[in-house]
Design a protein around this motif. Structure first.
Motif, short mmCIF file in Angstrom:
data_model
loop_
_atom_site.label_atom_id
_atom_site.label_comp_id
_atom_site.label_asym_id
_atom_site.label_seq_id
_atom_site.Cartn_x
_atom_site.Cartn_y
_atom_site.Cartn_z
N ASP A 99 30.91 12.78 0.55
CA ASP A 99 30.08 11.69 1.13
C ASP A 99 30.95 10.32 0.75
OD1 ASP A 99 28.49 10.13 2.55
OD2 ASP A 99 26.67 10.79 1.52
N ASN A 100 32.28 10.41 0.91
CA ASN A 100 33.16 9.31 0.68
C ASN A 100 32.66 8.06 1.12
OD1 ASN A 100 35.96 7.71 0.68
ND2 ASN A 100 35.64 9.33 -1.32
N ALA A 101 32.06 7.74 2.25
CA ALA A 101 31.65 6.60 2.67
C ALA A 101 30.55 5.87 1.89
CB ALA A 101 31.25 6.69 4.15
N LYS A 102 29.62 6.92 1.54
CA LYS A 102 28.42 6.44 0.70
C LYS A 102 29.08 5.88 -0.74
CE LYS A 102 24.31 7.98 -1.28
NZ LYS A 102 23.02 9.04 -1.53
N PHE A 103 29.94 6.76 -1.20
CA PHE A 103 30.75 6.63 -2.48
C PHE A 103 31.44 5.17 -2.32
CE2 PHE A 103 34.31 6.92 -5.44
CZ PHE A 103 33.68 7.19 -6.60
N LYS A 104 32.09 5.00 -1.52
CA LYS A 104 32.95 3.83 -1.28
C LYS A 104 31.81 2.52 -1.08
CE LYS A 104 36.45 1.13 1.41
NZ LYS A 104 36.30 0.15 0.60
N ALA A 105 30.72 2.74 -0.24
CA ALA A 105 29.85 1.78 -0.09
C ALA A 105 29.27 1.33 -1.68
CB ALA A 105 28.47 2.01 0.65
N ALA A 106 29.01 2.30 -2.27
CA ALA A 106 28.39 2.00 -4.13
C ALA A 106 29.51 1.38 -4.60
CB ALA A 106 27.89 3.57 -4.52
N ALA A 107 30.62 1.63 -4.69
CA ALA A 107 31.68 1.27 -5.42
C ALA A 107 31.75 -0.37 -5.00
CB ALA A 107 33.09 1.69 -5.15
N ASP A 108 31.78 -0.73 -3.81
CA ASP A 108 31.87 -2.12 -3.26
C ASP A 108 30.63 -2.95 -3.58
OD1 ASP A 108 34.16 -1.38 -1.89
OD2 ASP A 108 33.31 -1.16 0.07
N LYS A 109 29.41 -2.12 -3.70
CA LYS A 109 28.34 -3.05 -4.14
C LYS A 109 28.49 -3.36 -5.73
CE LYS A 109 23.31 -2.34 -4.17
NZ LYS A 109 22.13 -1.77 -3.49
N MET A 110 28.69 -2.35 -6.47
CA MET A 110 29.07 -2.63 -7.85
C MET A 110 29.98 -3.76 -8.16
SD MET A 110 31.17 -1.86 -10.66
CE MET A 110 32.32 -0.59 -10.27
N GLN A 111 31.17 -3.58 -7.28
CA GLN A 111 32.11 -4.65 -7.53
C GLN A 111 31.64 -6.05 -7.12
OE1 GLN A 111 35.31 -2.55 -5.23
NE2 GLN A 111 36.50 -3.32 -6.59
N LEU A 112 30.82 -6.26 -6.13
CA LEU A 112 30.14 -7.47 -5.86
C LEU A 112 29.12 -7.98 -6.92
CD1 LEU A 112 29.37 -7.05 -1.90
CD2 LEU A 112 31.19 -8.66 -2.86
N ALA A 113 28.50 -6.75 -7.21
CA ALA A 113 27.23 -7.16 -8.56
C ALA A 113 28.18 -7.61 -9.85
CB ALA A 113 26.69 -6.06 -8.76
N VAL A 114 29.31 -7.08 -10.17
CA VAL A 114 29.99 -7.42 -11.20
C VAL A 114 30.70 -8.96 -11.19
CG1 VAL A 114 30.02 -5.17 -12.54
CG2 VAL A 114 31.98 -6.05 -11.15
N ALA A 115 30.98 -8.81 -10.04
CA ALA A 115 31.77 -10.52 -9.34
C ALA A 115 30.62 -11.47 -9.64
CB ALA A 115 32.17 -10.49 -8.21
N ASP A 116 29.28 -11.18 -9.43
CA ASP A 116 28.34 -12.07 -9.52
C ASP A 116 28.09 -12.28 -11.00
OD1 ASP A 116 28.02 -12.71 -6.79
OD2 ASP A 116 26.28 -11.21 -6.73
N LEU A 117 28.02 -11.21 -11.99
CA LEU A 117 27.89 -11.37 -13.41
C LEU A 117 28.86 -12.32 -13.74
CD1 LEU A 117 26.50 -10.52 -15.90
CD2 LEU A 117 27.88 -8.33 -15.96
N ASN A 118 30.26 -12.05 -13.44
CA ASN A 118 31.21 -12.71 -13.96
C ASN A 118 31.09 -14.23 -13.62
OD1 ASN A 118 33.75 -13.12 -15.22
ND2 ASN A 118 34.89 -13.20 -13.34
N LYS A 119 30.66 -14.58 -12.57
CA LYS A 119 30.39 -16.01 -12.25
C LYS A 119 29.26 -16.50 -12.86
CE LYS A 119 29.38 -18.90 -8.07
NZ LYS A 119 28.99 -18.87 -6.72
N ALA A 120 28.36 -15.83 -13.28
CA ALA A 120 27.28 -16.29 -14.16
C ALA A 120 27.68 -16.62 -15.34
CB ALA A 120 26.06 -15.21 -13.95
N ALA A 121 28.40 -15.68 -15.95
CA ALA A 121 28.94 -15.61 -17.37
C ALA A 121 29.84 -16.82 -17.61
CB ALA A 121 29.82 -14.25 -17.79
N GLN A 122 30.67 -17.06 -16.67
CA GLN A 122 31.58 -18.10 -16.67
C GLN A 122 31.05 -19.38 -16.67
OE1 GLN A 122 34.74 -17.18 -17.64
NE2 GLN A 122 34.01 -15.17 -17.36
#
Length: 150
Positions: A99-122
């Motif tokens: 179910d690679n499409a679901k896996f890729k979507a989860a990976a993309d969601k995580m990357q966006l969430a950690v980018a938001d965390l990084n922005k907040a941390a900065q």
């Protein structure tokens, strides 16, 4: 502070170049498994340091939180190339490939969430850090629940 940003940027550049080379160098599935596990270990270490601050277990140090968030955000772009065809195994469930499409979507969601965390941390806004840390952690948990063997 400028030196720290330079070192972090230089590290990111080296790791990004190394990641491209690593893809071409996965001679065996075990190489890809070790690579992705190493990336996730570094991410977990830095994420855990932020978590200790969020939970009140460690004192807040703006520079340390910002540094760790930047590491997590940068590292979040690296492991996916090591989940290619023929790299099954390790702690990854078969669903990563079936179910690679679901896996890729989860990976993309995580990357966006950690980018938001990084922005907040900065920014240094502690309430924003706590909120985005929780959201990032939820994306990690979701992927672990669906795609990582217990």
């Amino acid at each position: 502070m400028k030196l720290q940003k330079f070192v972090l940027a230089s590290t990111a550049t080296v790791l990004t170049i190394g990641a491209g080379l690593a893809f071409a160098q996965f001679q065996k599935p075990e190489d890809a498994i070790k690579y992705r596990q190493s990336v996730f270990t570094v991410m977990a270490n830095s994420f855990g340091k932020i978590g200790a601050v969020v939970k009140g277990e460690a004192p807040y140090n703006k520079d340390e939180v910002a540094k760790n968030a930047a590491i997590v955000a940068m590292m979040s772009t690296l492991p996916w190339q090591a989940f290619g065809p023929g790299t099954e195994g390790g702690k990854a469930k078969p669903e990563v490939w079936s179910d690679n499409a679901k896996f890729k979507a989860a990976a993309d969601k995580m990357q966006l969430a950690v980018a938001d965390l990084n922005k907040a941390a900065q920014s240094g806004d502690q309430e924003s850090i706590k909120k985005t840390f929780g959201a990032a952690g939820a994306t990690c948990k979701g992927c672990h629940d669906d795609f990582k063997k217990k």
